[in-house]
Scaffold this motif. Structure first.
Motif, PDB file in Angstrom:
ATOM      1  N   TYR A  20       0.850  -1.199   0.000  1.00  0.00           N
ATOM      2  CA  TYR A  20       0.000   0.000   0.000  1.00  0.00           C
ATOM      3  C   TYR A  20       0.883   1.246   0.000  1.00  0.00           C
ATOM      4  O   TYR A  20       1.805   1.359   0.811  1.00  0.00           O
ATOM      5  N   LEU A  21       0.602   2.157  -0.916  1.00  0.00           N
ATOM      6  CA  LEU A  21       1.378   3.375  -1.033  1.00  0.00           C
ATOM      7  C   LEU A  21       0.452   4.587  -1.101  1.00  0.00           C
ATOM      8  O   LEU A  21      -0.636   4.520  -1.675  1.00  0.00           O
ATOM      9  N   PRO A  22       0.875   5.716  -0.505  1.00  0.00           N
ATOM     10  CA  PRO A  22       0.015   6.896  -0.486  1.00  0.00           C
ATOM     11  C   PRO A  22       0.013   7.646  -1.816  1.00  0.00           C
ATOM     12  O   PRO A  22       1.023   7.695  -2.519  1.00  0.00           O
ATOM     13  N   VAL A  23      -1.128   8.247  -2.119  1.00  0.00           N
ATOM     14  CA  VAL A  23      -1.269   9.158  -3.254  1.00  0.00           C
ATOM     15  C   VAL A  23      -1.841  10.464  -2.709  1.00  0.00           C
ATOM     16  O   VAL A  23      -2.836  10.455  -1.978  1.00  0.00           O
ATOM     17  N   LEU A  24      -1.227  11.580  -3.051  1.00  0.00           N
ATOM     18  CA  LEU A  24      -1.681  12.888  -2.572  1.00  0.00           C
ATOM     19  C   LEU A  24      -2.858  13.343  -3.428  1.00  0.00           C
ATOM     20  O   LEU A  24      -2.701  14.040  -4.425  1.00  0.00           O
ATOM     21  N   GLN A  25      -4.061  12.946  -3.001  1.00  0.00           N
ATOM     22  CA  GLN A  25      -5.246  13.145  -3.824  1.00  0.00           C
ATOM     23  C   GLN A  25      -5.883  14.529  -3.660  1.00  0.00           C
ATOM     24  O   GLN A  25      -6.241  15.161  -4.645  1.00  0.00           O
ATOM     25  N   ALA A  26      -6.039  14.985  -2.406  1.00  0.00           N
ATOM     26  CA  ALA A  26      -6.699  16.279  -2.195  1.00  0.00           C
ATOM     27  C   ALA A  26      -6.291  16.866  -0.858  1.00  0.00           C
ATOM     28  O   ALA A  26      -6.005  16.148   0.096  1.00  0.00           O
ATOM     29  N   ASN A  57      -7.058   3.273  11.843  1.00  0.00           N
ATOM     30  CA  ASN A  57      -6.913   4.592  12.436  1.00  0.00           C
ATOM     31  C   ASN A  57      -5.637   4.682  13.243  1.00  0.00           C
ATOM     32  O   ASN A  57      -5.136   3.677  13.745  1.00  0.00           O
ATOM     33  N   THR A  58      -5.129   5.900  13.370  1.00  0.00           N
ATOM     34  CA  THR A  58      -3.954   6.142  14.206  1.00  0.00           C
ATOM     35  C   THR A  58      -3.920   7.610  14.587  1.00  0.00           C
ATOM     36  O   THR A  58      -4.574   8.443  13.960  1.00  0.00           O
ATOM     37  N   VAL A  59      -3.178   7.927  15.652  1.00  0.00           N
ATOM     38  CA  VAL A  59      -2.986   9.297  16.114  1.00  0.00           C
ATOM     39  C   VAL A  59      -1.488   9.586  16.088  1.00  0.00           C
ATOM     40  O   VAL A  59      -0.680   8.775  16.545  1.00  0.00           O
ATOM     41  N   TRP A  60      -1.116  10.753  15.578  1.00  0.00           N
ATOM     42  CA  TRP A  60       0.290  11.068  15.299  1.00  0.00           C
ATOM     43  C   TRP A  60       1.074  11.452  16.558  1.00  0.00           C
ATOM     44  O   TRP A  60       1.539  12.594  16.695  1.00  0.00           O
ATOM     45  N   TYR A  61       1.254  10.527  17.473  1.00  0.00           N
ATOM     46  CA  TYR A  61       2.197  10.722  18.576  1.00  0.00           C
ATOM     47  C   TYR A  61       3.562  10.262  18.069  1.00  0.00           C
ATOM     48  O   TYR A  61       4.009   9.142  18.309  1.00  0.00           O
ATOM     49  N   ALA A 110       4.918   5.093   7.661  1.00  0.00           N
ATOM     50  CA  ALA A 110       5.315   3.760   7.186  1.00  0.00           C
ATOM     51  C   ALA A 110       4.659   2.667   8.018  1.00  0.00           C
ATOM     52  O   ALA A 110       4.178   1.660   7.477  1.00  0.00           O
ATOM     53  N   ASP A 111       4.623   2.859   9.330  1.00  0.00           N
ATOM     54  CA  ASP A 111       3.963   1.869  10.191  1.00  0.00           C
ATOM     55  C   ASP A 111       2.484   1.740   9.841  1.00  0.00           C
ATOM     56  O   ASP A 111       1.917   0.644   9.868  1.00  0.00           O
ATOM     57  N   PHE A 112       1.851   2.870   9.504  1.00  0.00           N
ATOM     58  CA  PHE A 112       0.435   2.827   9.146  1.00  0.00           C
ATOM     59  C   PHE A 112       0.221   2.041   7.856  1.00  0.00           C
ATOM     60  O   PHE A 112      -0.644   1.161   7.796  1.00  0.00           O
ATOM     61  N   PHE A 113       1.004   2.317   6.840  1.00  0.00           N
ATOM     62  CA  PHE A 113       0.810   1.615   5.570  1.00  0.00           C
ATOM     63  C   PHE A 113       1.190   0.137   5.670  1.00  0.00           C
ATOM     64  O   PHE A 113       0.558  -0.711   5.044  1.00  0.00           O
ATOM     65  N   GLN A 114       2.170  -0.173   6.482  1.00  0.00           N
ATOM     66  CA  GLN A 114       2.512  -1.577   6.699  1.00  0.00           C
ATOM     67  C   GLN A 114       1.405  -2.296   7.458  1.00  0.00           C
ATOM     68  O   GLN A 114       1.122  -3.474   7.211  1.00  0.00           O
ATOM     69  N   SER A 115       0.735  -1.569   8.362  1.00  0.00           N
ATOM     70  CA  SER A 115      -0.353  -2.184   9.132  1.00  0.00           C
ATOM     71  C   SER A 115      -1.519  -2.596   8.234  1.00  0.00           C
ATOM     72  O   SER A 115      -2.265  -3.521   8.558  1.00  0.00           O
ATOM     73  N   LEU A 116      -1.665  -1.922   7.105  1.00  0.00           N
ATOM     74  CA  LEU A 116      -2.727  -2.292   6.173  1.00  0.00           C
ATOM     75  C   LEU A 116      -2.446  -3.648   5.545  1.00  0.00           C
ATOM     76  O   LEU A 116      -3.369  -4.366   5.152  1.00  0.00           O
ATOM     77  N   GLU A 117      -1.167  -4.003   5.451  1.00  0.00           N
ATOM     78  CA  GLU A 117      -0.786  -5.321   4.946  1.00  0.00           C
ATOM     79  C   GLU A 117      -0.959  -6.397   6.006  1.00  0.00           C
ATOM     80  O   GLU A 117      -1.482  -7.474   5.730  1.00  0.00           O
ATOM     81  N   THR A 118      -0.507  -6.097   7.208  1.00  0.00           N
ATOM     82  CA  THR A 118      -0.492  -7.110   8.263  1.00  0.00           C
ATOM     83  C   THR A 118      -1.843  -7.275   8.950  1.00  0.00           C
ATOM     84  O   THR A 118      -2.114  -8.307   9.556  1.00  0.00           O
ATOM     85  N   LYS A 177      -2.576  -5.660  11.536  1.00  0.00           N
ATOM     86  CA  LYS A 177      -2.351  -5.295  12.927  1.00  0.00           C
ATOM     87  C   LYS A 177      -2.514  -3.794  13.076  1.00  0.00           C
ATOM     88  O   LYS A 177      -1.952  -3.024  12.291  1.00  0.00           O
ATOM     89  N   PRO A 178      -3.272  -3.309  14.064  1.00  0.00           N
ATOM     90  CA  PRO A 178      -3.486  -1.865  14.219  1.00  0.00           C
ATOM     91  C   PRO A 178      -2.169  -1.101  14.337  1.00  0.00           C
ATOM     92  O   PRO A 178      -1.189  -1.600  14.882  1.00  0.00           O
ATOM     93  N   CYS A 179      -2.165   0.108  13.812  1.00  0.00           N
ATOM     94  CA  CYS A 179      -0.996   0.985  13.921  1.00  0.00           C
ATOM     95  C   CYS A 179      -1.109   1.797  15.193  1.00  0.00           C
ATOM     96  O   CYS A 179      -1.976   2.665  15.308  1.00  0.00           O
ATOM     97  N   SER A 180      -0.250   1.538  16.148  1.00  0.00           N
ATOM     98  CA  SER A 180      -0.305   2.260  17.416  1.00  0.00           C
ATOM     99  C   SER A 180       0.417   3.601  17.310  1.00  0.00           C
ATOM    100  O   SER A 180       1.378   3.726  16.547  1.00  0.00           O
ATOM    101  N   PRO A 181      -0.052   4.598  18.056  1.00  0.00           N
ATOM    102  CA  PRO A 181      -1.238   4.534  18.900  1.00  0.00           C
ATOM    103  C   PRO A 181      -2.529   4.701  18.093  1.00  0.00           C
ATOM    104  O   PRO A 181      -2.614   5.558  17.225  1.00  0.00           O
ATOM    105  N   THR A 182      -3.493   3.865  18.399  1.00  0.00           N
ATOM    106  CA  THR A 182      -4.805   3.961  17.786  1.00  0.00           C
ATOM    107  C   THR A 182      -5.632   5.023  18.514  1.00  0.00           C
ATOM    108  O   THR A 182      -5.204   5.575  19.531  1.00  0.00           O
ATOM    109  N   PHE A 183      -6.847   5.271  18.022  1.00  0.00           N
ATOM    110  CA  PHE A 183      -7.740   6.186  18.724  1.00  0.00           C
ATOM    111  C   PHE A 183      -7.955   5.724  20.164  1.00  0.00           C
ATOM    112  O   PHE A 183      -7.998   6.531  21.091  1.00  0.00           O
TER     113      PHE A 183
END
Length: 387
Positions: free
Chosen positions: A37-43, A130-134, A339-347, A349-355
């Motif tokens: 999974y890779l990001p695209v700057l859509q809007a 979901n994730t929070v940017w800590y 990177a952890d967030f996009f990798q979590s979409l593969e695995t 496993k939630p990307c910590s910290p979650t909501f």
């Protein structure tokens, strides 16, 4: 060759964090090319059309909006990144969850504890990533500290202390509210240094040392009134300029925390130290590529604090970057989080910290404010189960 799946990003907010998050997304294909999974700057979205158009052109977004509701309603947006003042986090996140969008939200999770609870329920009901940017968790030296703590090398932990010191609001003529100064406006921010600076310290502390059980705190607002940029009127300042609290952790250790925007000479001094039965560790944001470590088991002839330079490929995240002995910077912590967030979409496993994780930090922040107001100890109600 693995086929790539694009996650189309809708960014809301074009301030400092909007720039930092965008930079993180742009680096993922370069330094994590194997990701599925890779990001695209859509809007990108902001209220002023001239400003958001210029941002989109500079940073490479395909399109822009001036109404966040229109951005969320778009079929070509997969993930919403919330980089607005705290007062808007809940409404945007709840709407994005209802629309089935993934959400990456700036910290703190919400303006109030009640809003945070609604946000957690919304993402859990929708079943979205979901994730929070800590981001400080994602500093390699801090991640290494986590690995050392989890290994048991420190033994029983006795003390955790942290501070986050700044000096940018000492000027009594500084206004509150509006672009760049919304953090001084209680209606936009919810709190001062507690939600802005201590929230980082609390998140890191509980990630490293477990849940905070109760707190006793005091706060101070040194400048009681400021001109509000929105109204042009002198208004009461409702945020805390400084806060000190101590606490008990679930593991029996004691914590001591301080945050202020009135420490002349400090721009962003964030440090923490953990003292254990066998060893201690400490870290300083100003020296962010080093972790200091003391081990009492060392031979007495050479026993003492040692500085570990975090540049080796075997250390957290560092294999992605340069060569041993060369450093990375603040922006890399956000790249690692993305990177952890996009990798979590593969695995899966939630990307910590979650909501949910960030909501526990919100509980501590609220207890700190309540303790200061009542001049008494307050239980946090934290249920810390994250690993």
């Amino acid at each position: 060759m693995m086929s790539k799946k694009h996650i189309r990003i809708g960014l809301i907010g074009t301030g400092l964090m909007g720039r930092i998050h965008t930079n993180a997304y742009k680096r993922i294909p370069d330094f994590f090319p194997e990701f599925e999974y890779l990001p695209v700057l859509q809007a990108v979205c902001a209220r002023r059309e001239d400003k958001v158009k210029a941002f989109a052109e500079q940073w490479g977004y395909t399109s822009y909006e001036t109404d966040w509701k229109k951005l969320i309603a778009r079929d070509d947006i997969d993930a919403v990144d919330i980089c607005t003042p705290n007062a808007f986090h809940a409404e945007i996140a709840i709407a994005a969850a209802a629309a089935g969008k993934m959400i990456l939200c700036e910290k703190p999770l919400s303006k109030t504890l009640e809003e945070g609870e609604k946000m957690v329920k919304a993402v859990e009901k929708a079943g979205i990533a979901n994730t929070v940017w800590y981001n400080y968790r994602k500093v390699p030296a801090v991640t290494l500290a986590k690995q050392i703590v989890d290994s048991g090398k420190l033994g029983k932990i006795f003390h955790y202390r942290a501070n986050f010191l700044q000096d940018w609001t000492i000027n009594p003529e500084l206004p509150q509210g509006g672009d760049g100064l919304w953090r001084l406006d209680v209606d936009a921010a919810g709190s001062g240094v507690t939600g802005d600076l201590l929230a980082h310290c609390i998140d890191t502390a509980m990630w490293l040392n477990g849940g905070i059980k109760d707190v006793s705190s005091m706060t101070e607002t040194f400048v009681k009134e400021r001109v509000h940029q929105g109204s042009g009127q002198v208004q009461k300042v409702g945020i805390d300029d400084a806060c000190i609290f101590h606490c008990h952790f679930d593991n029996g250790s004691l914590g001591l925390f301080e945050a202020t925007r009135y420490a002349r000479g400090h721009k962003a001094l964030y440090t923490f130290e953990i003292n254990g039965e066998h060893a201690s560790i400490r870290w300083d944001l100003h020296d962010m590529n080093w972790l200091e470590y003391f081990d009492h088991k060392d031979d007495p002839h050479v026993r003492g604090w040692r500085k570990i330079h975090i540049t080796e490929g075997e250390q957290p995240y560092m294999k992605r970057w340069w060569i041993p002995g060369t450093s990375i910077g603040y922006e890399h912590s956000f790249i690692h989080h993305a990177a952890d967030f996009f990798q979590s979409l593969e695995t899966g496993k939630p990307c910590s910290p979650t909501f949910k994780d960030a909501y526990e930090t919100q509980k501590v922040c609220q207890a700190v404010l309540d303790s200061a107001a009542s001049k008494s100890w307050k239980d946090t109600g934290v249920d810390w189960t994250e690993k």
